[in-house]
Design a protein around this motif. Structure first.
Motif, mmCIF file in Angstrom:
data_model
loop_
_atom_site.group_PDB
_atom_site.id
_atom_site.type_symbol
_atom_site.label_atom_id
_atom_site.label_comp_id
_atom_site.label_asym_id
_atom_site.label_seq_id
_atom_site.Cartn_x
_atom_site.Cartn_y
_atom_site.Cartn_z
ATOM 1 N N ILE A 163 2.381 26.840 -21.505
ATOM 2 C CA ILE A 163 2.956 25.856 -20.586
ATOM 3 C C ILE A 163 3.301 26.504 -19.246
ATOM 4 N N HIS A 164 3.561 25.634 -18.262
ATOM 5 C CA HIS A 164 4.046 26.090 -16.958
ATOM 6 C C HIS A 164 5.117 25.110 -16.499
ATOM 7 N N THR A 165 6.297 25.613 -16.168
ATOM 8 C CA THR A 165 7.416 24.753 -15.790
ATOM 9 C C THR A 165 7.863 25.048 -14.354
ATOM 10 N N ASP A 166 8.693 24.162 -13.836
ATOM 11 C CA ASP A 166 9.206 24.336 -12.476
ATOM 12 C C ASP A 166 10.275 25.426 -12.404
ATOM 13 N N ILE A 167 11.266 25.348 -13.284
ATOM 14 C CA ILE A 167 12.382 26.299 -13.265
ATOM 15 C C ILE A 167 12.711 26.729 -14.684
ATOM 16 N N ALA A 168 13.016 28.001 -14.839
ATOM 17 C CA ALA A 168 13.591 28.512 -16.085
ATOM 18 C C ALA A 168 14.997 29.002 -15.786
ATOM 19 N N PHE A 169 15.988 28.403 -16.455
ATOM 20 C CA PHE A 169 17.374 28.855 -16.328
ATOM 21 C C PHE A 169 17.636 29.854 -17.457
ATOM 22 N N ILE A 170 17.845 31.095 -17.080
ATOM 23 C CA ILE A 170 18.008 32.173 -18.043
ATOM 24 C C ILE A 170 19.474 32.575 -18.137
ATOM 25 N N SER A 171 19.967 32.690 -19.363
ATOM 26 C CA SER A 171 21.335 33.149 -19.588
ATOM 27 C C SER A 171 21.296 34.575 -20.136
ATOM 28 N N SER A 172 22.435 35.240 -20.087
ATOM 29 C CA SER A 172 22.496 36.600 -20.629
ATOM 30 C C SER A 172 23.936 37.006 -20.889
ATOM 31 N N ASN A 173 24.138 37.813 -21.926
ATOM 32 C CA ASN A 173 25.449 38.406 -22.180
ATOM 33 C C ASN A 173 25.609 39.749 -21.487
ATOM 34 N N PHE A 174 24.517 40.274 -20.929
ATOM 35 C CA PHE A 174 24.537 41.623 -20.395
ATOM 36 C C PHE A 174 23.733 41.693 -19.103
ATOM 37 N N TRP A 175 24.401 42.041 -17.993
ATOM 38 C CA TRP A 175 23.679 42.198 -16.737
ATOM 39 C C TRP A 175 24.403 43.211 -15.859
ATOM 40 N N SER A 176 23.618 43.936 -15.065
ATOM 41 C CA SER A 176 24.205 44.910 -14.147
ATOM 42 C C SER A 176 23.175 45.268 -13.084
ATOM 43 N N PHE A 177 23.666 45.819 -11.991
ATOM 44 C CA PHE A 177 22.795 46.250 -10.889
ATOM 45 C C PHE A 177 21.836 47.324 -11.389
ATOM 46 N N GLU A 178 22.346 48.253 -12.181
ATOM 47 C CA GLU A 178 21.545 49.397 -12.619
ATOM 48 C C GLU A 178 20.566 49.051 -13.740
ATOM 49 N N HIS A 179 21.001 48.230 -14.693
ATOM 50 C CA HIS A 179 20.193 47.979 -15.890
ATOM 51 C C HIS A 179 19.492 46.627 -15.877
ATOM 52 N N GLY A 180 19.822 45.758 -14.939
ATOM 53 C CA GLY A 180 19.232 44.426 -14.924
ATOM 54 C C GLY A 180 19.777 43.572 -16.046
ATOM 55 N N VAL A 181 18.921 42.753 -16.647
ATOM 56 C CA VAL A 181 19.290 41.892 -17.769
ATOM 57 C C VAL A 181 18.776 42.527 -19.055
ATOM 58 N N THR A 182 19.655 42.674 -20.037
ATOM 59 C CA THR A 182 19.282 43.284 -21.317
ATOM 60 C C THR A 182 19.789 42.414 -22.467
ATOM 61 N N THR A 183 19.244 42.656 -23.661
ATOM 62 C CA THR A 183 19.687 41.948 -24.863
ATOM 63 C C THR A 183 19.747 42.939 -26.029
ATOM 64 N N PRO A 184 20.488 42.590 -27.091
ATOM 65 C CA PRO A 184 20.567 43.483 -28.246
ATOM 66 C C PRO A 184 19.443 43.299 -29.259
ATOM 67 N N LYS A 185 18.601 42.258 -29.072
ATOM 68 C CA LYS A 185 17.564 41.967 -30.057
ATOM 69 C C LYS A 185 16.188 41.907 -29.400
ATOM 70 N N GLU A 186 15.231 42.590 -30.006
ATOM 71 C CA GLU A 186 13.874 42.654 -29.448
ATOM 72 C C GLU A 186 13.224 41.269 -29.386
ATOM 73 N N ALA A 187 13.445 40.447 -30.417
ATOM 74 C CA ALA A 187 12.817 39.123 -30.460
ATOM 75 C C ALA A 187 13.292 38.248 -29.306
ATOM 76 N N LYS A 188 14.579 38.314 -28.977
ATOM 77 C CA LYS A 188 15.105 37.510 -27.877
ATOM 78 C C LYS A 188 14.624 38.043 -26.536
ATOM 79 N N THR A 189 14.428 39.346 -26.461
ATOM 80 C CA THR A 189 13.912 39.948 -25.233
ATOM 81 C C THR A 189 12.533 39.402 -24.902
ATOM 82 N N ALA A 190 11.645 39.430 -25.883
ATOM 83 C CA ALA A 190 10.278 38.938 -25.671
ATOM 84 C C ALA A 190 10.287 37.469 -25.260
ATOM 85 N N LEU A 191 11.165 36.689 -25.869
ATOM 86 C CA LEU A 191 11.232 35.259 -25.564
ATOM 87 C C LEU A 191 11.705 35.018 -24.130
ATOM 88 N N LYS A 192 12.711 35.747 -23.705
ATOM 89 C CA LYS A 192 13.212 35.594 -22.333
ATOM 90 C C LYS A 192 12.148 36.023 -21.316
#
Length: 252
Positions: A163-192
């Motif tokens: 599919i192709h959409t107009d906007i994806a609103f992405i949430s995260s529990n972890f974000w920083s200038f140095e590390h960007g957006v990260t997650t604790p689970k590989e499966a959720k990472t691939a999905l995001k």
């Protein structure tokens, strides 16, 4: 003082001091030592703080994620301001992705008046929006992640890759200038990553309490987002640092 406000005050205090003690928090918040100890136990169980022999500090590296019920209790007013502003980016007739999360659930509450196509992995968002006839809702499908009450896995990824959409609103529990957006689970990472990849533009919606924490798997650099919506709880020096990014910033 309600528990959720004490949680926010404790986190804000730790952002300023880095390391503190029960006694210092008692004086700063004007509550009893027993109350502070209970709050610190709760926050430690949620992965927000780490207690040491020298006191208590924020947990910069977080190995697990909070449950939906736990996240619902934290920083609700900030999430409401962020989501209301971000929802203003949604135009009638557009197609959007709403990532799983409490902030994206708040976005859903602010777009019910629009005719839209919404794709989401979040069970609660899908059920909520399905009540509105002018909104066409598509669930990712696949395995259910119990903590976030959302779909993950290869079945969900196959849908996104078609599919192709107009906007994806992405949430995260972890974000920083140095590390960007990260997650604790590989499966959720691939999905995001797939959600970002299939959208014309991706927008990060995240409250300031989650800033300067990181987890194991990298999703994206902050500059991969066209816009970031957060609240006004970030310190001035952090705001200035974020302005160096080639991203449109909104502090609500």
């Amino acid at each position: 003082m309600k528990k959720k406000y004490r949680y926010k005050d404790i986190v804000d205090y730790l952002k300023d001091t880095n390391l503190t003690t029960v006694e210092e928090l008692v004086r700063a918040l004007n509550v009893s030592p027993a109350t502070i100890r209970r709050d610190l136990i709760d926050l430690e169980n949620q992965g927000v703080v780490r207690r040491t022999h020298g006191g208590v500090t924020l947990n910069s590296f977080v190995a697990t994620q909070l449950s939906v019920q736990e996240k619902n209790q934290l920083f609700k007013a900030e999430k409401e301001r962020i989501s209301k502003a971000a929802a203003g980016r949604v135009e009638s007739g557009s197609s959007i992705i709403l990532d799983a999360g409490t902030t994206t659930m708040e976005i859903a509450k602010n777009i019910t008046h629009l005719p839209l196509r919404v794709i989401t992995p979040d069970l609660r968002i899908a059920l909520f929006l399905s009540e509105f006839k002018q909104i066409e809702v598509t669930m990712f499908g696949g395995e259910i992640d119990n903590a976030s009450q959302s779909c993950v896995g290869e079945h969900a990824r196959r849908l996104l890759q078609s599919i192709h959409t107009d906007i994806a609103f992405i949430s995260s529990n972890f974000w920083s200038f140095e590390h960007g957006v990260t997650t604790p689970k590989e499966a959720k990472t691939a999905l995001k990553i797939d959600m970002i990849g299939c959208a014309e533009e991706s927008i990060l919606v995240v409250d300031s309490s989650k800033y300067d924490s990181f987890s194991l798997f990298k999703v994206a650099e902050l500059e991969q987002f066209s816009e970031i919506y957060t609240d006004d709880g970030l310190e001035k020096d952090i705001r200035e640092k974020l302005k160096y990014l080639n991203v449109k910033l909104h502090f609500m």
